[in-house]
Write an enzyme that holds these catalytic residues in place. Structure first.
Site, PDB file in Angstrom:
ATOM      1  N   ARG A 100      84.265 -11.250 -59.225  1.00  0.00           N
ATOM      2  CA  ARG A 100      84.273 -12.509 -58.467  1.00  0.00           C
ATOM      3  C   ARG A 100      85.612 -12.677 -57.758  1.00  0.00           C
ATOM      4  O   ARG A 100      86.675 -12.574 -58.362  1.00  0.00           O
ATOM      5  CB  ARG A 100      84.028 -13.689 -59.416  1.00  0.00           C
ATOM      6  CG  ARG A 100      84.302 -15.082 -58.804  1.00  0.00           C
ATOM      7  CD  ARG A 100      83.240 -15.481 -57.806  1.00  0.00           C
ATOM      8  NE  ARG A 100      83.573 -16.724 -57.128  1.00  0.00           N
ATOM      9  CZ  ARG A 100      83.210 -17.946 -57.554  1.00  0.00           C
ATOM     10  NH1 ARG A 100      82.505 -18.073 -58.666  1.00  0.00           N
ATOM     11  NH2 ARG A 100      83.518 -19.019 -56.862  1.00  0.00           N
ATOM     12  N   TYR A 126      79.146 -24.136-101.725  1.00  0.00           N
ATOM     13  CA  TYR A 126      80.497 -24.693-101.624  1.00  0.00           C
ATOM     14  C   TYR A 126      81.532 -23.850-102.355  1.00  0.00           C
ATOM     15  O   TYR A 126      82.719 -23.877-102.013  1.00  0.00           O
ATOM     16  CB  TYR A 126      80.550 -26.150-102.097  1.00  0.00           C
ATOM     17  CG  TYR A 126      79.849 -26.457-103.392  1.00  0.00           C
ATOM     18  CD1 TYR A 126      80.422 -26.147-104.613  1.00  0.00           C
ATOM     19  CD2 TYR A 126      78.612 -27.091-103.381  1.00  0.00           C
ATOM     20  CE1 TYR A 126      79.789 -26.441-105.799  1.00  0.00           C
ATOM     21  CE2 TYR A 126      77.962 -27.393-104.565  1.00  0.00           C
ATOM     22  CZ  TYR A 126      78.548 -27.075-105.776  1.00  0.00           C
ATOM     23  OH  TYR A 126      77.908 -27.371-106.956  1.00  0.00           O
ATOM     24  N   ARG A 186      79.149 -14.667 -53.507  1.00  0.00           N
ATOM     25  CA  ARG A 186      79.871 -14.314 -54.725  1.00  0.00           C
ATOM     26  C   ARG A 186      78.997 -13.431 -55.617  1.00  0.00           C
ATOM     27  O   ARG A 186      77.777 -13.577 -55.642  1.00  0.00           O
ATOM     28  CB  ARG A 186      80.286 -15.574 -55.479  1.00  0.00           C
ATOM     29  CG  ARG A 186      79.149 -16.429 -55.967  1.00  0.00           C
ATOM     30  CD  ARG A 186      79.487 -17.883 -55.992  1.00  0.00           C
ATOM     31  NE  ARG A 186      79.427 -18.477 -54.671  1.00  0.00           N
ATOM     32  CZ  ARG A 186      79.510 -19.783 -54.438  1.00  0.00           C
ATOM     33  NH1 ARG A 186      79.694 -20.626 -55.414  1.00  0.00           N
ATOM     34  NH2 ARG A 186      79.451 -20.256 -53.219  1.00  0.00           N
ATOM     35  N   ASP A 243      79.241 -22.208 -63.822  1.00  0.00           N
ATOM     36  CA  ASP A 243      79.771 -23.572 -63.846  1.00  0.00           C
ATOM     37  C   ASP A 243      79.357 -24.275 -65.132  1.00  0.00           C
ATOM     38  O   ASP A 243      78.254 -24.070 -65.636  1.00  0.00           O
ATOM     39  CB  ASP A 243      79.229 -24.388 -62.674  1.00  0.00           C
ATOM     40  CG  ASP A 243      79.756 -23.905 -61.337  1.00  0.00           C
ATOM     41  OD1 ASP A 243      80.958 -23.593 -61.266  1.00  0.00           O
ATOM     42  OD2 ASP A 243      78.971 -23.831 -60.374  1.00  0.00           O
ATOM     43  N   GLU A 269      98.937 -27.628 -88.360  1.00  0.00           N
ATOM     44  CA  GLU A 269      97.880 -27.843 -87.367  1.00  0.00           C
ATOM     45  C   GLU A 269      97.150 -26.530 -87.075  1.00  0.00           C
ATOM     46  O   GLU A 269      95.914 -26.482 -86.979  1.00  0.00           O
ATOM     47  CB  GLU A 269      98.464 -28.395 -86.060  1.00  0.00           C
ATOM     48  CG  GLU A 269      99.024 -29.802 -86.164  1.00  0.00           C
ATOM     49  CD  GLU A 269     100.507 -29.825 -86.486  1.00  0.00           C
ATOM     50  OE1 GLU A 269     100.966 -28.945 -87.262  1.00  0.00           O
ATOM     51  OE2 GLU A 269     101.204 -30.734 -85.982  1.00  0.00           O
ATOM     52  N   ASP A 316      78.741 -16.681 -60.162  1.00  0.00           N
ATOM     53  CA  ASP A 316      79.277 -18.042 -60.222  1.00  0.00           C
ATOM     54  C   ASP A 316      78.776 -18.683 -61.511  1.00  0.00           C
ATOM     55  O   ASP A 316      77.568 -18.735 -61.754  1.00  0.00           O
ATOM     56  CB  ASP A 316      78.793 -18.846 -59.004  1.00  0.00           C
ATOM     57  CG  ASP A 316      79.466 -20.200 -58.910  1.00  0.00           C
ATOM     58  OD1 ASP A 316      80.578 -20.347 -59.446  1.00  0.00           O
ATOM     59  OD2 ASP A 316      78.881 -21.119 -58.299  1.00  0.00           O
ATOM     60  N   ASN A 346      69.524 -17.980 -58.946  1.00  0.00           N
ATOM     61  CA  ASN A 346      70.161 -19.004 -59.765  1.00  0.00           C
ATOM     62  C   ASN A 346      69.406 -19.248 -61.059  1.00  0.00           C
ATOM     63  O   ASN A 346      68.210 -18.981 -61.159  1.00  0.00           O
ATOM     64  CB  ASN A 346      70.247 -20.336 -59.010  1.00  0.00           C
ATOM     65  CG  ASN A 346      71.314 -20.344 -57.948  1.00  0.00           C
ATOM     66  OD1 ASN A 346      71.024 -20.229 -56.766  1.00  0.00           O
ATOM     67  ND2 ASN A 346      72.568 -20.464 -58.359  1.00  0.00           N
TER      68      ASN A 346
END
Length: 269
Positions: free
Chosen positions: A201, A53, A210, A215, A73, A213, A174
């Site tokens: 792409r 710490y 493509r 996601d 912020e 890809d 994939n």
């Protein structure tokens, strides 16, 4: 989780919208609660199994003093990111930045912001059917791993699958990846689009061929639906090429919408 708290750490910094604040500066007070597992350090009395710490306090001081922000912020965001990037045992941080001498024209005791940030679990689907797909997919995982705000934890095998969606094209390669990230979902999507663009792409034909890809399949247990992003991925429960790699790397991960595990969804499909 367990907590380490650093309370009211005083720093002199130059955050503020007004020129006088940036020129003269003022005192700020920072309270940080670090969420971590203290059990290994507690039973062993070994500092290397905990988070120092004193060093964290110096990191906060440096982060607050090293640059000037208009908003507290932004200063808080900067501090939390520095802590999470530098101390791997810290899973999340509650951080409060107080500005007791803020330029407010009425009497007040204090003004502060408090934020919570941490490493978040996400699962990604990856696919390619143009070019050297194996090299492209492995390169995309490498690009993720190079980003300090992303930790790649597990990657599935690459599997050959038939095209989905009715467009005539070559078979796909994939897979899926399990990551931890400091990005918000929208920021992570932007990062994935950047990597896709780096590999050429082009979004010309819906469900078409493509080079790459990428996601977001799942993000913690979040359920969201915006114009740009739907989580869980809208059609993942109907896609064998998603569920097979997901069942390999996270068979017992539950879909937050229907409660079924990846293994169960694959069997059901």
């Amino acid at each position: 989780m367990d907590q380490i708290e650093i309370k009211d750490l005083e720093v002199y910094a130059y955050h503020g919208v007004f020129a006088e604040e940036k020129e003269k500066g003022q005192p700020f007070y920072v309270t940080a609660v670090l969420h971590t597992d203290l059990h290994p350090a507690g039973v062993s009395d070994d500092l290397t199994l905990s988070t120092h710490y004193g060093e964290v306090a110096l990191t906060i001081k440096s982060a607050m003093e090293s640059q000037s922000f208009d908003l507290i912020e932004a200063a808080a965001e900067h501090c939390t990111r520095e802590i999470l990037l530098q101390y791997p045992l810290v899973r999340s941080v509650d951080l409060k930045v107080s500005k007791p001498q803020a330029p407010i024209p009425v009497p007040f005791g204090d003004v502060s912001v408090t934020i919570h940030r941490g490493w978040q679990l996400a699962f990604l689907g990856l696919g390619s059917n143009m070019g050297d797909s194996k090299r492209i997919l492995e390169g995309s995982v490498g690009a993720l791993a190079e980003d300090p705000w992303i930790r790649v934890q597990k990657v599935s095998d690459w599997i050959i699958t038939k095209p989905y969606g009715g467009v005539e094209q070559d078979d796909f390669l994939n897979g899926a990846a399990k990551i931890e990230t400091l990005y918000a979902p929208e920021e992570l999507l932007e990062k994935l689009h950047q990597i896709e663009a780096d590999y050429g792409r082009e979004r010309t034909i819906h469900w078409g061929p493509r080079t790459l890809d990428m996601d977001i399949l799942l993000f913690e247990d979040l359920v969201m639906d915006t114009e740009d992003l739907t989580i869980p991925h809208r059609d993942m429960c109907n896609r064998d090429f998603v569920l097979r790699p997901m069942a390999q790397i996270a068979p017992y991960k539950r879909h937050p919408g229907n409660g079924r595990t990846m293994e169960e969804l694959l069997r059901q499909l």
